[in-house]
Design a protein around this motif. Structure first.
Motif, short mmCIF file in Angstrom:
data_model
loop_
_atom_site.label_atom_id
_atom_site.label_comp_id
_atom_site.label_asym_id
_atom_site.label_seq_id
_atom_site.Cartn_x
_atom_site.Cartn_y
_atom_site.Cartn_z
N SER A 137 -30.36 -48.04 -35.76
CA SER A 137 -30.72 -46.79 -36.43
C SER A 137 -31.86 -47.02 -37.41
O SER A 137 -31.86 -48.00 -38.16
CB SER A 137 -29.49 -46.24 -37.18
N ALA A 172 -38.66 -40.77 -32.67
CA ALA A 172 -37.32 -40.54 -32.14
C ALA A 172 -37.37 -40.26 -30.64
O ALA A 172 -36.57 -40.81 -29.86
CB ALA A 172 -36.64 -39.38 -32.87
N ALA A 176 -35.81 -42.99 -27.76
CA ALA A 176 -34.45 -42.47 -27.54
C ALA A 176 -33.73 -43.20 -26.42
O ALA A 176 -32.49 -43.33 -26.45
CB ALA A 176 -34.50 -40.97 -27.26
N ARG A 181 -31.86 -44.67 -32.64
CA ARG A 181 -31.92 -43.31 -33.18
C ARG A 181 -32.80 -43.33 -34.43
O ARG A 181 -32.66 -44.21 -35.27
CB ARG A 181 -30.53 -42.79 -33.53
N ASN A 183 -34.01 -40.89 -37.59
CA ASN A 183 -33.79 -39.65 -38.34
C ASN A 183 -34.39 -39.79 -39.74
O ASN A 183 -34.79 -40.88 -40.16
CB ASN A 183 -32.29 -39.34 -38.44
N THR A 238 -30.77 -37.48 -33.17
CA THR A 238 -32.01 -38.22 -33.37
C THR A 238 -33.15 -37.23 -33.52
O THR A 238 -33.10 -36.12 -32.98
CB THR A 238 -32.27 -39.22 -32.23
#
Length: 248
Positions: A137, A172, A176, A181, A183, A238
């Motif tokens: 992440s 993102a 993917a 992910r 964010n 995401t």
């Protein structure tokens, strides 16, 4: 164990709160700082006192060589699974855009935009399943300043955070299918030392009447949003930019 999380700009404010929250969630935390070694060491000591794992690493995110060294330090410590890109500056000068010195604009863009891009590039190289990584992440710290543009204070800073939002959405989509992910969390007015450093220690309090919830955020509330986006509960999210703004 969740693995290792890098938190940039983690010697104070939101970064320090995120580092502490990540440690409580079981991450080994790389507490990055550029200049404030004392502050970073204090964050590491706090985490150790709570039984967590933390390591302070100096690196200027606007320098690609420093970014590589930061990731190498994390990799030597354990499996990297999360990168929180919090490092950012305003230049501290308050005023209209026409009044901001060119060198301040350049430095803000170097840290807030180029630095975040360098961090994201290296994070993808280390995390992407296409590159043999485990996935993970990336959380970028943006700002709700992108909505109004911070007229009369930090238009240049707001513009840099607009770039962060675009970077988040584009990257993102790009990664993917590579197990990553990406964010962003966009804090609104938050009770940190940022405003005092710029000569406006009462700025959050003065903005309170404009916030539907009537108060500024605490750094820990921003950190909670970061941790949720990093968690499995947000596993299908995401490209999001999550405001933490009290409704403003």
């Amino acid at each position: 164990m969740p693995g290792i999380a890098i938190v940039t700009g983690a010697s104070r404010g939101i970064g320090a709160a995120v580092a502490n929250a990540a440690a409580r969630s079981g991450y080994g935390v790389v507490v990055n700082y550029s200049l404030d070694a004392e502050g970073a060491d204090a964050v590491v000591e706090d985490i150790h006192a709570q039984g967590g794992r933390a390591l302070a690493v100096q690196a200027d995110v606007s320098q690609p060589a420093d970014v590589g060294r930061l990731f190498d330090a994390a990799a030597a410590w354990g499996p990297l699974t999360a990168v929180i890109n919090n490092a950012a500056i305003t230049g501290n000068r308050i005023g209209t855009l026409a009044e901001v010195p060119a060198e301040t604009v350049q430095r803000v863009m170097d840290v807030n935009v180029a630095g975040m891009i360098f961090m994201c590039q290296e994070a993808v190289r280390r995390l992407s399943t296409d590159h043999g990584g485990p996935g993970g992440s990336i959380i970028n710290i943006s700002s709700t300043a992108t909505k109004a543009g911070s007229p009369g204070t930090w238009v240049h800073y707001a513009a840099s955070k607009g770039a962060v939002d675009v970077l988040t959405v584009g990257l993102a989509a790009e990664v993917a299918k590579q197990g990553i992910r990406v964010n962003a969390v966009a804090p609104g007015s938050t009770n940190t030392g940022l405003h005092a450093a710029a000569g406006m220690p009462d700025r959050v309090e003065r903005l309170n009447p404009t916030i539907p919830m009537g108060r500024g955020a605490e750094p820990e509330e921003v950190a909670a949003a970061v941790m949720w986006l990093m968690s499995g509960e947000a596993g299908y999210i995401t490209g999001a930019v999550l405001p933490v703004s009290g409704g403003r």
